[in-house]
Design a protein around this motif. Sequence first.
Motif, mmCIF file in Angstrom:
data_model
loop_
_atom_site.group_PDB
_atom_site.id
_atom_site.type_symbol
_atom_site.label_atom_id
_atom_site.label_comp_id
_atom_site.label_asym_id
_atom_site.label_seq_id
_atom_site.Cartn_x
_atom_site.Cartn_y
_atom_site.Cartn_z
ATOM 1 N N LEU A 41 0.837 -1.199 0.000
ATOM 2 C CA LEU A 41 0.000 0.000 0.000
ATOM 3 C C LEU A 41 0.874 1.252 0.000
ATOM 4 C CD1 LEU A 41 -2.776 1.367 0.109
ATOM 5 C CD2 LEU A 41 -2.696 1.117 2.616
ATOM 6 N N TYR A 42 1.939 1.233 0.801
ATOM 7 C CA TYR A 42 2.878 2.358 0.800
ATOM 8 C C TYR A 42 3.470 2.557 -0.598
ATOM 9 C CZ TYR A 42 7.344 4.732 1.142
ATOM 10 O OH TYR A 42 8.411 5.575 0.905
ATOM 11 N N GLU A 43 3.939 1.468 -1.207
ATOM 12 C CA GLU A 43 4.532 1.561 -2.547
ATOM 13 C C GLU A 43 3.512 2.093 -3.555
ATOM 14 O OE1 GLU A 43 7.645 1.352 -3.300
ATOM 15 O OE2 GLU A 43 8.354 0.525 -1.398
ATOM 16 N N SER A 44 2.265 1.661 -3.439
ATOM 17 C CA SER A 44 1.209 2.118 -4.333
ATOM 18 C C SER A 44 0.971 3.618 -4.172
ATOM 19 C CB SER A 44 -0.082 1.342 -4.045
ATOM 20 O OG SER A 44 -1.142 1.863 -4.786
ATOM 21 N N ILE A 45 0.863 4.073 -2.927
ATOM 22 C CA ILE A 45 0.632 5.500 -2.679
ATOM 23 C C ILE A 45 1.857 6.316 -3.076
ATOM 24 C CG2 ILE A 45 0.277 7.202 -0.831
ATOM 25 C CD1 ILE A 45 -1.625 5.076 0.465
ATOM 26 N N LYS A 46 3.034 5.765 -2.867
ATOM 27 C CA LYS A 46 4.264 6.462 -3.270
ATOM 28 C C LYS A 46 4.308 6.630 -4.789
ATOM 29 C CE LYS A 46 9.275 6.147 -2.849
ATOM 30 N NZ LYS A 46 10.392 5.361 -2.304
ATOM 31 N N ALA A 47 3.934 5.584 -5.522
ATOM 32 C CA ALA A 47 3.996 5.615 -6.984
ATOM 33 C C ALA A 47 2.829 6.369 -7.620
ATOM 34 C CB ALA A 47 4.050 4.190 -7.530
ATOM 35 N N ASP A 48 1.623 6.164 -7.091
ATOM 36 C CA ASP A 48 0.419 6.682 -7.751
ATOM 37 C C ASP A 48 -0.272 7.810 -7.003
ATOM 38 O OD1 ASP A 48 0.757 4.652 -9.660
ATOM 39 O OD2 ASP A 48 -0.436 3.252 -8.488
ATOM 40 N N GLY A 49 0.145 8.100 -5.784
ATOM 41 C CA GLY A 49 -0.560 9.073 -4.956
ATOM 42 C C GLY A 49 -1.812 8.456 -4.367
ATOM 43 N N TYR A 50 -2.589 9.254 -3.662
ATOM 44 C CA TYR A 50 -3.867 8.789 -3.122
ATOM 45 C C TYR A 50 -4.887 8.823 -4.248
ATOM 46 C CZ TYR A 50 -2.283 8.659 1.691
ATOM 47 O OH TYR A 50 -1.630 8.326 2.845
ATOM 48 N N THR A 51 -5.313 7.651 -4.682
ATOM 49 C CA THR A 51 -6.280 7.568 -5.767
ATOM 50 C C THR A 51 -7.704 7.381 -5.250
ATOM 51 O OG1 THR A 51 -5.922 5.194 -5.971
ATOM 52 C CG2 THR A 51 -4.575 6.637 -7.379
ATOM 53 N N MET A 52 -7.820 7.056 -3.972
ATOM 54 C CA MET A 52 -9.127 6.869 -3.336
ATOM 55 C C MET A 52 -9.176 7.727 -2.085
ATOM 56 S SD MET A 52 -10.729 4.602 -5.193
ATOM 57 C CE MET A 52 -12.037 4.048 -4.132
ATOM 58 N N PRO A 53 -10.268 8.456 -1.871
ATOM 59 C CA PRO A 53 -10.361 9.250 -0.644
ATOM 60 C C PRO A 53 -10.589 8.357 0.572
ATOM 61 C CG PRO A 53 -12.427 9.362 -1.836
ATOM 62 C CD PRO A 53 -11.459 8.598 -2.708
ATOM 63 N N VAL A 54 -10.267 8.881 1.732
ATOM 64 C CA VAL A 54 -10.605 8.235 2.987
ATOM 65 C C VAL A 54 -12.045 8.652 3.285
ATOM 66 C CG1 VAL A 54 -10.062 8.143 5.459
ATOM 67 C CG2 VAL A 54 -8.202 8.280 3.769
#
Length: 179
Positions: A41-54
């Motif tokens: 999840l960290y790698e995903s957010i690092k690569a793509d940013g936050y793509t889904m809101p909390v």
Amino acid sequence: MAHKSPKGKSPAYGVIPVPVEKIRPNSYNPNHVAPPEMKLLYESIKADGYTMPVVCYYNKEEDCYEIVDGFHRYRIIKEYPDIYEREKGMLPVSVIDKPIDQRMASTVRHNRARGSHSVDLMSNIIKELHDLGRSDAWISRHLGMDRDEILRLKQITGLAALFKDVKFGNAWRPGEEDG
């Protein structure tokens, strides 16, 4: 700050940036993510940013946002300074205005709706990545899988080409007698 989405619209149409310090976890989320998935999840957010809101509920009395869905995305910004700095301490939030029982049900629905990956679909993804020239090491690093999981998914596709890099033992040779 308005917390209502336009009439007839889904809350996702009204995503707002919220300082992470004003966001807090709920006390009832039954979902836990293992360390390898958190790293992914960290790698995903690092690569793509936050793509889904909390997804949060806004508590007016305490002027804070209580998480309904997205606790692990919240953990990433709290635990990784590089993400916190890049996002300037803000998280995208979609606000729902529901009583606690409905928020609890919503949390469970969000968790269950994610489901699990289809083994057949994952096998096909592994095959396609292999066909594109991606190594097992690349697949492991980018999909968060260990080598045994990749091997099992390759076996499901039943294609010999997927095993060209696998070393097999010499337990039996044609023409040898048993015993």
